[in-house]
Every structure is written in structure tokens, then in C-alpha cells.
Design a protein around this motif. Sequence first.
Motif: not given
Length: 94
Positions: A18-33, A36-49
Amino acid sequence: MLSGKDNSDLGWDEHRQLIVAKDVVWNSHKEASQFKHLSFAYYDQLTAIYAKDRATGKDAQTTADIIEEIDDEDVTTTNIHEETIFMDAKLMFL
């Protein structure tokens, strides 16, 4: 993706996938919050592709460039269509 520089204080937790950032970053980008706790199970595979296939040369286009190009084509098509209708109407009265 999140690899490399200029990631706006974002990081990647390999173990939790998952994506990590300080709370101040999450709080300043409400649309991305929602991510905050969402896992991206296929991130490595998608990055490779997909990560290696980004255009970076002189002919690289952004999404905005592509949309502008499509809009320009629509205007040209509309103008040609209107001219054809005008010519057809003009020929009807000859």
C-alpha cells in the motif's frame, strides 16, 4: 508509478502492498484519502507490465494532449459534414 523521484512525499510499503505517506500529506489531499488503507495486491505485476512502456521522447503525449487532438478531429469532421450538407442543399436548387 511510485518508483523513482518526484513522488510528492509518497512511498510504498512492500510488505502491506500500500501507499504510505505522513498524515499531513493525506489530510492535504482529501480526494486521495480513500487510498490510505487500500492494498494494491497486483502492484508489482502491473508495474512490470506498464511502467516500462511510458513514452518519454519528443513525441510523448499527455492525456490532455490526446483529448485536445480528439476534439480538433471532431471539429474538422463537423465542419466537413456541414459543408457537405450545404453543397447537397445547393445542388438541389440547380
